[in-house]
Design a protein around this motif. Structure first.
Motif, PDB file in Angstrom:
ATOM      1  N   ARG A  15       0.682  -1.206   0.116  1.00  0.00           N
ATOM      2  CA  ARG A  15      -0.001  -0.122   0.302  1.00  0.00           C
ATOM      3  C   ARG A  15       0.778   1.056  -0.014  1.00  0.00           C
ATOM      4  O   ARG A  15       2.077   1.331   0.409  1.00  0.00           O
ATOM      5  CB  ARG A  15      -0.876   0.009   1.303  1.00  0.00           C
ATOM      6  N   PRO A  16       0.463   2.230  -0.395  1.00  0.00           N
ATOM      7  CA  PRO A  16       1.293   3.629  -0.612  1.00  0.00           C
ATOM      8  C   PRO A  16       1.308   4.176   0.642  1.00  0.00           C
ATOM      9  O   PRO A  16       0.659   5.282   0.934  1.00  0.00           O
ATOM     10  CB  PRO A  16       0.424   4.244  -1.727  1.00  0.00           C
ATOM     11  N   LEU A  17       1.613   3.438   1.704  1.00  0.00           N
ATOM     12  CA  LEU A  17       1.772   4.001   3.115  1.00  0.00           C
ATOM     13  C   LEU A  17       3.540   3.958   3.394  1.00  0.00           C
ATOM     14  O   LEU A  17       4.152   3.437   3.053  1.00  0.00           O
ATOM     15  CB  LEU A  17       1.023   3.206   4.212  1.00  0.00           C
ATOM     16  N   LEU A  18       3.830   5.155   4.199  1.00  0.00           N
ATOM     17  CA  LEU A  18       5.394   5.405   4.408  1.00  0.00           C
ATOM     18  C   LEU A  18       5.880   4.239   5.062  1.00  0.00           C
ATOM     19  O   LEU A  18       6.845   3.644   4.559  1.00  0.00           O
ATOM     20  CB  LEU A  18       5.206   6.490   5.445  1.00  0.00           C
ATOM     21  N   ALA A  19       5.327   3.658   5.986  1.00  0.00           N
ATOM     22  CA  ALA A  19       5.948   2.476   6.677  1.00  0.00           C
ATOM     23  C   ALA A  19       6.042   1.236   5.718  1.00  0.00           C
ATOM     24  O   ALA A  19       6.932   0.433   5.811  1.00  0.00           O
ATOM     25  CB  ALA A  19       5.016   2.292   8.077  1.00  0.00           C
ATOM     26  N   GLU A  20       4.768   1.150   5.078  1.00  0.00           N
ATOM     27  CA  GLU A  20       4.747  -0.137   4.304  1.00  0.00           C
ATOM     28  C   GLU A  20       5.880   0.033   3.005  1.00  0.00           C
ATOM     29  O   GLU A  20       6.320  -1.113   2.771  1.00  0.00           O
ATOM     30  CB  GLU A  20       3.079  -0.147   3.623  1.00  0.00           C
ATOM     31  N   GLU A  35       8.478   1.450   3.134  1.00  0.00           N
ATOM     32  CA  GLU A  35       9.888   1.471   3.861  1.00  0.00           C
ATOM     33  C   GLU A  35      10.282  -0.133   4.117  1.00  0.00           C
ATOM     34  O   GLU A  35      11.436  -0.484   3.535  1.00  0.00           O
ATOM     35  CB  GLU A  35       9.756   2.152   5.180  1.00  0.00           C
ATOM     36  N   ARG A  36       9.055  -0.877   4.417  1.00  0.00           N
ATOM     37  CA  ARG A  36       9.392  -2.175   4.789  1.00  0.00           C
ATOM     38  C   ARG A  36       9.427  -2.902   3.337  1.00  0.00           C
ATOM     39  O   ARG A  36      10.257  -3.866   3.491  1.00  0.00           O
ATOM     40  CB  ARG A  36       8.172  -2.723   5.858  1.00  0.00           C
ATOM     41  N   TYR A  37       8.659  -2.647   2.287  1.00  0.00           N
ATOM     42  CA  TYR A  37       8.489  -3.895   1.362  1.00  0.00           C
ATOM     43  C   TYR A  37       9.072  -3.343   0.049  1.00  0.00           C
ATOM     44  O   TYR A  37       9.267  -3.841  -0.925  1.00  0.00           O
ATOM     45  CB  TYR A  37       7.150  -4.152   1.354  1.00  0.00           C
ATOM     46  N   PRO A  71       4.956 -12.014   5.819  1.00  0.00           N
ATOM     47  CA  PRO A  71       5.300 -10.780   5.241  1.00  0.00           C
ATOM     48  C   PRO A  71       4.641 -10.667   3.653  1.00  0.00           C
ATOM     49  O   PRO A  71       4.317 -11.746   3.176  1.00  0.00           O
ATOM     50  CB  PRO A  71       6.748 -10.641   5.203  1.00  0.00           C
ATOM     51  N   TYR A  84      -6.651   1.299  -0.367  1.00  0.00           N
ATOM     52  CA  TYR A  84      -5.041   1.576  -0.518  1.00  0.00           C
ATOM     53  C   TYR A  84      -4.491   0.740  -1.487  1.00  0.00           C
ATOM     54  O   TYR A  84      -3.177   0.616  -1.429  1.00  0.00           O
ATOM     55  CB  TYR A  84      -4.623   1.612   0.685  1.00  0.00           C
ATOM     56  N   TRP A 134       3.122  -2.791  12.709  1.00  0.00           N
ATOM     57  CA  TRP A 134       3.576  -2.817  11.286  1.00  0.00           C
ATOM     58  C   TRP A 134       3.952  -1.491  10.797  1.00  0.00           C
ATOM     59  O   TRP A 134       4.947  -1.069  10.121  1.00  0.00           O
ATOM     60  CB  TRP A 134       2.571  -3.437  10.277  1.00  0.00           C
ATOM     61  N   LEU A 135       3.306  -0.547  11.332  1.00  0.00           N
ATOM     62  CA  LEU A 135       3.081   0.873  10.862  1.00  0.00           C
ATOM     63  C   LEU A 135       4.084   1.784  11.683  1.00  0.00           C
ATOM     64  O   LEU A 135       4.340   2.924  11.416  1.00  0.00           O
ATOM     65  CB  LEU A 135       1.882   1.526  10.718  1.00  0.00           C
ATOM     66  N   LEU A 174       6.958   3.812  13.400  1.00  0.00           N
ATOM     67  CA  LEU A 174       8.164   4.470  12.899  1.00  0.00           C
ATOM     68  C   LEU A 174       8.881   5.228  14.268  1.00  0.00           C
ATOM     69  O   LEU A 174       8.128   5.609  14.869  1.00  0.00           O
ATOM     70  CB  LEU A 174       7.806   5.495  11.944  1.00  0.00           C
ATOM     71  N   LEU A 190      11.658   2.267  10.222  1.00  0.00           N
ATOM     72  CA  LEU A 190      10.801   0.976  10.968  1.00  0.00           C
ATOM     73  C   LEU A 190      11.191   0.755  12.304  1.00  0.00           C
ATOM     74  O   LEU A 190      12.461   0.342  12.346  1.00  0.00           O
ATOM     75  CB  LEU A 190      10.668   0.002  10.096  1.00  0.00           C
ATOM     76  N   PHE A 247       9.294  -7.718  10.986  1.00  0.00           N
ATOM     77  CA  PHE A 247       8.000  -8.278  10.630  1.00  0.00           C
ATOM     78  C   PHE A 247       8.259  -9.592  11.744  1.00  0.00           C
ATOM     79  O   PHE A 247       7.379  -9.704  12.282  1.00  0.00           O
ATOM     80  CB  PHE A 247       7.724  -8.676   9.306  1.00  0.00           C
ATOM     81  N   GLY A 293       3.550   5.380  10.380  1.00  0.00           N
ATOM     82  CA  GLY A 293       3.852   5.993   9.006  1.00  0.00           C
ATOM     83  C   GLY A 293       2.874   5.423   8.140  1.00  0.00           C
ATOM     84  O   GLY A 293       2.878   4.631   7.318  1.00  0.00           O
ATOM     85  N   VAL A 294       1.879   6.457   8.076  1.00  0.00           N
ATOM     86  CA  VAL A 294       0.635   6.159   7.178  1.00  0.00           C
ATOM     87  C   VAL A 294       0.818   7.096   5.931  1.00  0.00           C
ATOM     88  O   VAL A 294       1.385   8.345   6.069  1.00  0.00           O
ATOM     89  CB  VAL A 294      -0.600   6.034   7.739  1.00  0.00           C
TER      90      VAL A 294
END
Lengths: 215, 482, 204
Positions: free
Chosen positions: A77-82, A84-86, A110, B265, B413-414, B416, B422, B426, C203-204
């Protein structure tokens, strides 16, 4: 005639009732689905997206057979944390040859959309045959039988490619002819790894969206 | 115009097929829930797959969802649809042999389908995993189901079609539409096909199907069950006829739009997502209107509780229906979905509906229906009361465990840190989930045990007894034949 | 009919709930007295415990290390928690009062606030576990606490509101429907707030 009286007519006529239900329930689908079926951007591949090779196709079908989607998503998804992770978030154009789509709805493991190239083939091999050999706390099931079967055990790779060809995938007949030979000496685990290694590799961010983020 | 029509001497309601379907539903309930308990255990002890392909988590989980929906759920819906349509129309089931064929063939289909899933024959789309030969069989049998149902209605002796039949009718019609469109595929071999749709387009079609399978099978069909059995059970009419009309059409219209809230999303157009979100919120109104209708109907029937344990199940099921139909729209809001998507919170939500609403209302209905089918008392009221508390405990524990796990996962997961990186890997996050999975396993065991108690209770109730033969009541001159 | 609730009743709830129920069935407290003497404290305890626990230990929700928040954020979240609980307690009493008409129960707002106090008391006391904000430990402690609350609800409601056990069963189940909705709303509200930057950083 007021609403209640109108409804009485509906209640006393089963044909009207059936038609009414069908009419009312189809509106939402028509509005949401039809435009998407004609929207170019949802069916145009991104620059490097190509059809799956015979090995990748068998691998993908094994992924479906073992229901990997039940624990692994393929949709960043276009989310910052996501991101960064993937990695860069998923674009529609990367999925145009995915039948069916495998975005999944649960992450017990994951997201795998950009797993291609992240781990070596050997890592995947060991991990698939027994995940706890590389990730001690993992709750992923072991898949040792993948190393016991030939990739083309069902001898149906040509039938599969032809079915996809009929659906519009650009497989040429020569590739279909050569497919069984391409799978010779390959085990199911190798095919699955071939599929995993191609995931997400087609998308190459250009200069305008360095971080995978839309401007 | 027409004088009072005499009912022919040999005309009886066809209830033996109802009894058969109820028994099958009970069997699938236990098997399907046992499969669920098994996969819940596999999430705690992954080696429970014993390196066998047919025992591995992915396949058994698929067996669980399909066994519950198509085995337990559809059998219960067919049983109650056949029972109630006869009585609301005052005619025996039309085409009883077709009804029997459909009922038996469906069970064989579920059995064969289940085996195919364990064998890894899987089309890859949720709740539509059965491959194309099964899809064709489902379509045919569903059409037969519809024929029997609507033929009975067309032949009715009471002019107005009662509200429960609108819901069962919507179940039949809408599921047919969804199933046919979503299952379209190009076969490659006997057991492998490829979806007609690809990528994002497939996603939109799939969740139009998937969400409305929940909407019209798990919600609509069971509302049909409620609208017939609750007034019968409570011995009072539905509280508000007008509300039921408005709620039905608003429900049938709005539910269909909600599908893409499973795709927030994701790489589908924003407008489709936002539309789904808004319609999901609007959906709250007809859902709760129906719940209020049900609760107000039963609230006047409190004296029955003294002798009737099953009414408790119905009331509680309506409470959980309220929860699930509130939680759904809430999770469809993008800012909540951002945290909830892909987590165990979604699983918790599914089960608050599946256990709290579907299972509980079916249990309550079966406790009412089965003794009547054989003209006897329930074998043990005490066991039924014990079952009630187990069902409540199991459901609540399941939900709480999954809320805990899901919200934790989503947040972690989100997460920061101060420099925008991060905070957690995971695998570290997921490594802390097993305690919740263990709690959920306990919850499932409690719920399953309750269901086993009920199956025992109901089987002892019917043991050695024939299905009673009931004649439709004579219709007075004022009710004109349709 | 007594006009005020004896304070010692609150403490007897743990060991002699039936005595409490009987006493309350003969009491007609004023809503203000119940609100200020009991409801306010029930709403204050959990946020205070969680504020203390979080500032010292952070939120231990399953990652390798706990999540900390800025003091400002923590204060805002604690205050919102307080108001959310207050809203939950008062609205439950109002909804129970509204349901009373359907089930033939006593109508006074004061007695419904007292009923809510009974249900919430174990949870308010159990919220002491917030002093160590490890989610799983909180879940483990609060589940039996919740079971105790629900037991008090089913047992106490018909006695306190002077209706038959059967009507009480139905009304209690309906109230549970509302409570589930309130609980899930709290979840949704929390999550929505985090996304807006209030609470731990996401972080969204």
């Amino acid at each position: 005639m007021n609403g209640l009286q109108l409804h009485k007519k509906l209640e006393e006529n089963s044909a009207l009732l059936i038609f009414g239900i069908l009419f009312v329930s189809s509106i939402g689908g028509l509005v949401q689905i039809l435009p998407s079926l004609f929207q170019e951007s949802l069916s145009t591949p991104t620059a490097n997206t190509r059809v799956y090779s015979p090995a990748e196709l068998i691998g993908r079908d094994i992924y479906i057979r073992e229901a990997c989607s039940v624990c692994h998503s393929q949709q960043i998804r276009p989310l910052l944390a996501e991101v960064e992770r993937y990695g860069p978030y998923s674009r529609a154009g990367e999925f145009v040859y995915d039948r069916p789509f495998l975005w999944g709805s649960k992450r017990t493991g994951p997201d795998l959309h950009r797993v291609g190239g992240k781990y070596s083939d050997i890592w995947h091999r060991v991990h698939l045959l027994n995940p706890r050999d590389v990730v001690p706390n993992s709750i992923m099931p072991a898949y040792p039988w993948l190393a016991d079967r030939a990739a083309n055990a069902g001898d149906d790779i040509q039938a599969r490619m032809r079915a996809l060809q009929r659906l519009g995938h650009p497989y040429d007949d020569a590739a279909i002819e050569a497919a069984p030979a391409a799978l010779a000496n390959m085990l199911e685990v190798d095919a699955l790894i071939a599929y995993l290694q191609v995931l997400g590799t087609a998308y190459v961010p250009d200069d305008s969206d360095e971080h995978g983020a839309e401007h | 115009m027409m004088s009072s029509k005499e009912i022919p001497e040999d005309e009886y309601y066809h209830d033996s097929v109802v009894r058969f379907l109820v028994m099958c539903s009970l069997v699938w309930a236990v098997l399907g829930m046992a499969a669920g308990v098994y996969v819940a255990a596999e999430l705690v002890w992954p080696d429970l797959g014993f390196n066998q392909p047919w025992l591995s988590y992915g396949r058994v989980r698929t067996l669980h969802t399909n066994g519950i929906i198509f085995g337990f759920g559809v059998s219960a819906l067919m049983a109650t649809a056949f029972y109630s349509v006869q009585r609301t129309c005052h005619v025996p089931l039309r085409l009883p042999r077709l009804a029997w064929f459909t009922a038996v063939a469906w069970q064989l289909g579920v059995l064969a389908g289940g085996i195919s899933l364990l064998a890894g024959i899987n089309a890859g789309k949720e709740y539509a995993e059965l491959e194309w030969p099964f899809d064709i069989a489902i379509t045919l049998l569903w059409i037969y189901f519809g024929i029997v149902f609507f033929a009975t209605i067309a032949n009715r002796r009471i002019k107005p079609i009662y509200v429960s039949n609108w819901f069962y009718g919507a179940l039949i019609i809408v599921i047919a539409m969804l199933h046919v469109v979503n299952s379209l595929a190009m076969p490659a071999t006997l057991f492998k096909s490829y979806s007609l749709y690809a990528g994002s387009q497939d996603a939109i079609v799939q969740w139009w199907y998937g969400h409305n399978a929940v909407g019209f099978l798990l919600t609509g069909g069971f509302l049909g069950m409620m609208y017939y059995f609750l007034p019968k059970h409570a011995d009072r009419p539905i509280w508000s006829y007008r509300l039921s009309i408005v709620a039905f059409w608003a429900f049938t219209y709005s539910y269909i739009w909600a599908g893409p809230h499973h795709l927030h999303y994701s790489s589908i157009p924003d407008w489709v997502q936002n539309l789904a979100m808004v319609m999901s919120l609007i959906l709250l109104a007809p859902s709760w209107a129906t719940m209020v209708n049900g609760i107000m109907t039963v609230s006047g029937a409190w004296q029955k509780l003294r002798t009737d344990p099953a009414l408790k199940f119905i009331v509680l099921s309506l409470a959980f229906y309220g929860l699930a139909t509130f939680e759904g729209p809430m999770m469809a809001i993008k800012s909540v979905n951002v945290v909830s998507h892909f987590t165990d919170w979604t699983i918790g939500h599914v089960h608050s509906g599946a256990l709290g609403w579907n299972a509980l209302i079916t249990f309550g209905t079966f406790y009412f229906l089965v003794p009547r089918l054989v003209g006897a008392e329930l074998y043990s009221v005490r066991l039924a009361n014990i079952h009630f508390w187990m069902a409540l405990a199991g459901t609540m524990l399941y939900i709480l465990a999954m809320w805990g796990a899901g919200v934790s996962q989503g947040l972690l997961w989100l997460s920061l840190d101060q420099i925008g990186e991060l905070t957690f890997s995971f695998k570290d996050i997921m490594a802390s989930m097993p305690p919740y999975y263990l709690l959920r396993l306990v919850a499932g065991l409690i719920f399953l045990s309750g269901a086993v108690l009920m199956t025992f209770n109901l089987m002892m109730t019917v043991k050695g007894r024939a299905t009673v033969r009931i004649r439709p009541p004579a219709v007075s001159t004022s009710a004109v034949q349709s | 009919m007594r006009e005020t609730i004896q304070s010692w009743l609150f403490f007897r709830l743990l060991f002699k709930p039936t005595v409490v129920f009987e006493e309350l069935s003969n009491t007609r407290p004023s809503p203000y007295s119940v609100f200020f003497r009991f409801i306010l404290w029930l709403a204050v305890l959990p946020p205070v415990f969680s504020y203390i626990g979080t500032s010292r230990y952070g939120w231990n929700i399953g990652g390798a290390e706990p999540l900390f928040m800025t003091p400002g954020n923590l204060l805002v979240i604690s205050i919102v928690y307080f108001f959310a609980l207050l809203f939950g307690l008062v609205s439950t009493a109002l909804i129970a009062q509204w349901m009373a008409g359907t089930y033939g129960a006593r109508h006074s707002l004061g007695i419904h606030l007292a009923l809510v106090t009974i249900i919430a008391a174990p949870l308010a006391v159990g919220s002491a576990v917030h002093l160590y904000p490890h989610v799983f430990i909180n879940v483990l402690v609060l589940i039996p606490t919740l079971m105790w609350s629900m037991y008090l609800l089913y047992r106490g409601l018909p006695v306190v509101l002077k209706i038959s056990p059967e009507r009480g069963m139905l009304m209690a189940s309906s109230l549970i429907g509302w409570l589930l909705v309130a609980a899930v709303s709290l979840l949704g509200l929390s999550v929505g707030l985090w996304g807006s930057g209030i609470g731990p950083s996401v972080g969204v």
